[in-house]
Design an enzyme around this catalytic site. Structure first.
Site, short mmCIF file in Angstrom:
data_model
loop_
_atom_site.label_atom_id
_atom_site.label_comp_id
_atom_site.label_asym_id
_atom_site.label_seq_id
_atom_site.Cartn_x
_atom_site.Cartn_y
_atom_site.Cartn_z
CB VAL A 187 -0.82 0.11 1.07
CG1 VAL A 187 -1.74 -1.49 0.94
CG2 VAL A 187 0.17 -0.10 2.61
CD GLU A 227 7.05 3.57 1.20
OE1 GLU A 227 7.34 3.30 1.82
OE2 GLU A 227 6.02 2.46 1.22
CE LYS A 276 4.26 1.38 3.70
NZ LYS A 276 4.51 -0.41 2.92
CB SER A 321 11.58 2.83 -0.78
OG SER A 321 10.26 3.22 -0.88
CG HIS A 354 11.86 -1.36 -1.68
ND1 HIS A 354 12.99 -1.45 -1.47
CD2 HIS A 354 10.92 -0.47 -2.60
CE1 HIS A 354 13.27 -0.47 -2.35
NE2 HIS A 354 11.81 -0.29 -2.77
#
Length: 190
Positions: A106, A108, A113, A135, A156
């Site tokens: 989803v 950032e 999250k 990331s 990632h």
């Protein structure tokens, strides 16, 4: 990983479609894939469930890309159909109950999250691994939303995922050796 692995992707961005494509096209064991566990996306800073229409559209977009690969001779029609049959759009977290690996992809946003982590852990088995595709956010911080931080890991995927099959595996402070080993098996399989 073994044949029959139940994998779910918590999808909320274009990146997630690339992860699905990578898994369905390249995984030799051909796991069942429950795509887009809830297709979550932020709405005015909050998590909101967009629902089955969005997940179906995600599958349609993947289908168009897969059919383009067939047209260019990069994939047989039979393999394309088999790959598409392994994608099950859903908007219900309950559909993830039998998944051994969750890959959250989803946006950032820490609160989004966290929401996905909490709702997923409420329905999955105690030994399910939760991988976050991030990331920018530290895995140890994201794992604080988990009741099982030893089973929380960063996976990632680099973009564009379907063209650049590179995955950075990121350990949190409490990530267990078993979680690392199972995650590396998954990454090697794809």
């Amino acid at each position: 990983m073994t044949t029959g692995l139940q994998l779910a992707l918590a999808a909320g961005a274009l990146m997630s479609l690339g992860v699905v494509l990578l898994v369905i096209r390249l995984t030799p064991a051909e796991p069942d894939l429950a795509e887009a566990l809830a297709r979550l996306t932020p709405a005015r800073g909050r998590a909101s469930n967009v629902g089955p229409v969005t997940t179906a559209k995600g599958k349609e977009r993947i289908g168009a890309i897969v059919m383009e690969a067939v047209k260019k001779g990069r994939m047989s029609e039979a393999k394309a159909q088999a790959a598409m049959n392994r994608i099950t759009p859903t908007s219900s977290f309950a559909d993830l109950a039998d998944c051994q690996l969750i890959v959250e992809a989803v946006f950032e946003k820490r609160e989004l999250k966290r929401d996905v982590t909490e709702k997923t852990e409420a329905v999955v088995a105690a030994d399910t691994i939760f991988g976050s595709n991030t990331s920018t956010l530290p895995i140890t911080g994201l794992a604080q939303a988990s009741q099982r931080p030893d089973q929380f890991i960063g996976l990632h995927f680099f973009s564009p995922v379907e063209k650049m099959p590179l995955v950075e595996v990121i350990l949190g402070e409490k990530t267990s050796d078993a979680t690392l080993a199972k995650s590396l098996d998954f990454v090697k399989a794809i």
